[in-house]
Design a protein around this motif. Structure first.
Motif, mmCIF file in Angstrom:
data_model
loop_
_atom_site.group_PDB
_atom_site.id
_atom_site.type_symbol
_atom_site.label_atom_id
_atom_site.label_comp_id
_atom_site.label_asym_id
_atom_site.label_seq_id
_atom_site.Cartn_x
_atom_site.Cartn_y
_atom_site.Cartn_z
ATOM 1 N N SER A 212 0.841 -1.206 0.000
ATOM 2 C CA SER A 212 0.000 0.000 0.000
ATOM 3 C C SER A 212 0.870 1.248 0.000
ATOM 4 C CB SER A 212 -0.926 -0.001 1.222
ATOM 5 O OG SER A 212 -0.173 -0.075 2.420
ATOM 6 N N SER A 213 1.495 1.510 -1.132
ATOM 7 C CA SER A 213 2.407 2.650 -1.215
ATOM 8 C C SER A 213 2.729 2.936 -2.666
ATOM 9 C CB SER A 213 3.701 2.340 -0.451
ATOM 10 O OG SER A 213 4.684 3.329 -0.706
ATOM 11 N N GLY A 214 3.295 4.108 -2.887
ATOM 12 C CA GLY A 214 3.894 4.382 -4.175
ATOM 13 C C GLY A 214 5.158 3.548 -4.350
ATOM 14 N N ILE A 215 5.712 3.575 -5.550
ATOM 15 C CA ILE A 215 6.960 2.850 -5.836
ATOM 16 C C ILE A 215 8.074 3.893 -5.873
ATOM 17 C CG2 ILE A 215 8.106 1.201 -7.355
ATOM 18 C CD1 ILE A 215 5.489 0.165 -6.239
ATOM 19 N N TYR A 216 8.642 4.167 -4.711
ATOM 20 C CA TYR A 216 9.612 5.248 -4.591
ATOM 21 C C TYR A 216 11.041 4.700 -4.556
ATOM 22 C CZ TYR A 216 5.278 7.497 -3.134
ATOM 23 O OH TYR A 216 3.989 7.947 -3.079
ATOM 24 N N PRO A 217 12.023 5.520 -4.930
ATOM 25 C CA PRO A 217 13.410 5.034 -5.009
ATOM 26 C C PRO A 217 13.980 4.523 -3.690
ATOM 27 C CG PRO A 217 13.176 7.083 -6.238
ATOM 28 C CD PRO A 217 11.891 6.882 -5.495
ATOM 29 N N TYR A 218 13.486 5.021 -2.559
ATOM 30 C CA TYR A 218 14.032 4.578 -1.276
ATOM 31 C C TYR A 218 13.326 3.328 -0.745
ATOM 32 C CZ TYR A 218 10.099 7.521 0.227
ATOM 33 O OH TYR A 218 8.864 8.097 0.362
ATOM 34 N N LEU A 219 12.286 2.853 -1.445
ATOM 35 C CA LEU A 219 11.613 1.606 -1.092
ATOM 36 C C LEU A 219 12.107 0.497 -2.019
ATOM 37 C CD1 LEU A 219 7.982 2.991 -0.631
ATOM 38 C CD2 LEU A 219 9.747 2.691 1.111
ATOM 39 N N ASP A 220 11.562 -0.713 -1.849
ATOM 40 C CA ASP A 220 11.970 -1.817 -2.716
ATOM 41 C C ASP A 220 10.772 -2.709 -3.007
ATOM 42 O OD1 ASP A 220 13.157 -3.890 -4.090
ATOM 43 O OD2 ASP A 220 14.943 -3.931 -2.828
ATOM 44 N N ALA A 221 10.072 -2.393 -4.093
ATOM 45 C CA ALA A 221 8.937 -3.219 -4.504
ATOM 46 C C ALA A 221 9.390 -4.405 -5.345
ATOM 47 C CB ALA A 221 7.935 -2.374 -5.287
ATOM 48 N N GLU A 222 10.565 -4.313 -5.952
ATOM 49 C CA GLU A 222 11.059 -5.408 -6.792
ATOM 50 C C GLU A 222 11.276 -6.679 -5.974
ATOM 51 O OE1 GLU A 222 11.516 -5.801 -9.976
ATOM 52 O OE2 GLU A 222 11.026 -3.768 -10.646
ATOM 53 N N ILE A 223 11.776 -6.524 -4.751
ATOM 54 C CA ILE A 223 12.001 -7.706 -3.922
ATOM 55 C C ILE A 223 10.674 -8.382 -3.586
ATOM 56 C CG2 ILE A 223 11.933 -6.507 -1.691
ATOM 57 C CD1 ILE A 223 14.087 -8.339 -0.692
ATOM 58 N N VAL A 224 9.608 -7.581 -3.473
ATOM 59 C CA VAL A 224 8.285 -8.137 -3.195
ATOM 60 C C VAL A 224 7.791 -8.931 -4.402
ATOM 61 C CG1 VAL A 224 5.916 -7.587 -2.534
ATOM 62 C CG2 VAL A 224 7.800 -6.207 -1.649
ATOM 63 N N LEU A 225 8.000 -8.386 -5.587
ATOM 64 C CA LEU A 225 7.582 -9.090 -6.797
ATOM 65 C C LEU A 225 8.379 -10.383 -6.978
ATOM 66 C CD1 LEU A 225 5.731 -9.027 -9.217
ATOM 67 C CD2 LEU A 225 7.405 -7.618 -10.421
ATOM 68 N N ASP A 226 9.687 -10.330 -6.742
ATOM 69 C CA ASP A 226 10.516 -11.538 -6.851
ATOM 70 C C ASP A 226 10.079 -12.597 -5.836
ATOM 71 O OD1 ASP A 226 12.009 -10.398 -8.874
ATOM 72 O OD2 ASP A 226 13.574 -9.651 -7.527
ATOM 73 N N ALA A 227 9.785 -12.145 -4.614
ATOM 74 C CA ALA A 227 9.345 -13.082 -3.581
ATOM 75 C C ALA A 227 7.983 -13.675 -3.929
ATOM 76 C CB ALA A 227 9.279 -12.373 -2.232
ATOM 77 N N PHE A 228 7.121 -12.860 -4.525
ATOM 78 C CA PHE A 228 5.785 -13.343 -4.893
ATOM 79 C C PHE A 228 5.873 -14.458 -5.931
ATOM 80 C CE2 PHE A 228 1.983 -12.998 -7.635
ATOM 81 C CZ PHE A 228 1.019 -13.338 -6.692
ATOM 82 N N LEU A 229 6.784 -14.328 -6.881
ATOM 83 C CA LEU A 229 6.956 -15.385 -7.884
ATOM 84 C C LEU A 229 7.343 -16.702 -7.216
ATOM 85 C CD1 LEU A 229 8.827 -13.368 -10.661
ATOM 86 C CD2 LEU A 229 6.467 -14.195 -10.720
ATOM 87 N N ARG A 230 8.182 -16.647 -6.200
ATOM 88 C CA ARG A 230 8.568 -17.859 -5.473
ATOM 89 C C ARG A 230 7.407 -18.359 -4.618
ATOM 90 N NH1 ARG A 230 14.924 -17.234 -3.846
ATOM 91 N NH2 ARG A 230 15.553 -15.975 -5.631
ATOM 92 N N LEU A 231 6.662 -17.427 -4.040
ATOM 93 C CA LEU A 231 5.524 -17.807 -3.201
ATOM 94 C C LEU A 231 4.466 -18.538 -4.020
ATOM 95 C CD1 LEU A 231 4.138 -17.529 -0.380
ATOM 96 C CD2 LEU A 231 3.126 -15.399 -1.240
#
Length: 448
Positions: A212-231
């Protein structure tokens, strides 16, 4: 009770008529202070939406509007104190002797470095230098500073020390100079509503992960997407819901959203859903349908200093959260059992942690209860607003700024070049004599 002028740097409502993110803290603080009997005037920029007065009337506070090109002094002329965000420091010069509380809870001058880093040119350097200049000015002129946690307190105390605000007049009363006032959760419980995806775009029993957030440079949404693929390899029905990834109020920071969405489309990743921000009063519907949320940023300075509003709101919603460690809120929520810290910052570790939470209903329920307990207890506005209420009941200038409030200017006295050791000693002697001697004498006479 005090007459409080409380300034918001942003309009209370965004263009869509929803309570804007940066305005949530001043809006809720105004309501909390009004509930304690203070006369609060909440002041927003004149460019605000015409619908804002109706919202403010419901909050139990008076609404006013300041103009970017005009003086702020009319708004504080009859006030006992002013509460201002650091962004308005450039307008402090015309506030007169009114005691001022400076809200430093969001060290955005750190996050802006991450936002600007890919395109940090001369213009951005000038912009950042202006922010640092304004911050230094705020630290020199504030009577009370608000920060969000212990790490921020130490961060700002170091700056105050360098600027001479930690001195013989303030050293014994540091709590009169800076107080911890974190972000707080709203009152009540989140209201249910029509689901966004459960039973609409996925089955009623699908595990749902929320970002529940924007995709900002100081955050890390890519790791969430990578983890979701494994999940998904373990839980094929799992869904990942992005709410507010495309922030309409920050078009200059949409690059991360576009890159993430392009990857999802190019790789044909299934189970991903993008939804816009929900109206503030309706956002509770999201929390009723998700099982766990993720709020992650890599280990860096912004992460150490942050106290994220989105995490506080997730606690209010009773949502178990996976958070980054190394910051006050993350460690606090983990101690209370409302969140789990991602110890090893990689996609595999995150996938395993999400699987563990999603596979144990009893654990999720316990985390949810702990989250609500934090929102209703130590993170409630009733508790959080205490230090501000205390200052409102006795608004006084900081001891080392008493001369300013008495109309005594030290600037001409202190214009001595620091060219040598003797000059430094002379300046220190004069400063101490004028502040401690003249200002102290005037204060004693004024008190009778």
């Amino acid at each position: 009770m005090a007459r409080v002028a409380l300034f918001s740097f942003k309009p209370i409502l965004d263009p869509a008529g929803n309570l804007a993110g940066p305005a949530i803290r001043p809006f809720e603080m105004a309501r909390a202070l009004a509930a304690r009997g203070h006369e609060v005037r909440l002041l927003e920029p004149e460019s605000a939406s015409a619908a804002a007065p109706e919202l403010s009337a419901g909050a139990g506070v008076d609404l006013g509007r300041w103009h970017p090109g005009r003086s702020l002094s009319p708004f504080v002329r009859d006030a006992d104190l002013a509460i201002l965000p650091q962004e308005l420091v450039g307008r402090f010069t015309d506030l007169g002797p009114v005691p001022r509380v400076i809200d430093l809870f969001d060290p955005h001058f750190v996050s802006c470095l991450f936002n600007q880093a890919p395109h940090f040119d001369a213009e951005q350097a000038f912009y950042y230098a202006g922010k640092i200049h304004d911050l230094a000015r705020a630290l020199r002129e504030g009577d009370l500073f608000l920060c969000a946690g212990g790490r921020q307190r130490l961060f700002y105390l170091g700056m105050l020390q360098l600027l001479g605000r930690i001195n013989p007049e303030t050293i014994r009363e540091i709590d009169r100079l800076i107080r911890i006032v974190p972000l707080a959760a709203p009152e009540g419980e989140p209201a249910a509503g029509p689901p966004l995806i459960r039973g609409v775009h996925c089955s009623d029993d699908a595990p749902i992960v929320l970002w529940s957030s924007g995709i900002y440079p100081y955050l890390d949404a890519e790791i969430v997407l990578d983890a979701f693929l494994r999940l998904r390899a373990e839980l094929p029905a799992a869904q990942l819901l992005f709410v507010g990834a495309d922030n309409p109020t920050a078009p200059e920071m949409r690059e991360g959203y576009r890159a993430l969405r392009s990857r999802v489309e190019n790789e044909s990743i299934q189970g991903i859903h993008f939804h816009p921000w929900q109206p503030y009063e309706e956002r509770g519907r999201i929390y009723h349908e998700v099982d766990v949320a993720v709020a992650l940023s890599p280990p860096h300075l912004e992460t150490e200093l942050c106290f994220r509003h989105r995490i506080v709101d997730l606690l209010w919603g009773g949502v178990p959260v996976v958070v980054a460690g190394g910051n006050d809120l993350g460690e606090w929520t983990a101690r209370e059992g409302a969140a789990r810290i991602l110890g090893e910052f990689d996609a595999g570790a995150l996938a395993r942690l999400l699987s563990e939470i999603l596979s144990d209903r009893d654990k999720r329920d316990a985390m949810s209860r702990s989250a609500r307990a934090m929102a209703e207890g130590p993170l409630s506005w009733e508790r959080i607003v205490g230090p501000v209420d205390e200052f409102c009941r006795d608004p006084r200038p900081a001891p080392d700024l008493a001369a300013r409030h008495l109309g005594v200017s030290l600037r001409s006295v202190l214009r001595i070049p620091l060219t040598d050791y003797r000059g430094l000693l002379n300046r220190a002697r004069i400063s101490y004599h004028v502040r401690g001697g003249l200002a102290g004498m005037l204060l004693r006479r004024g008190r009778g």
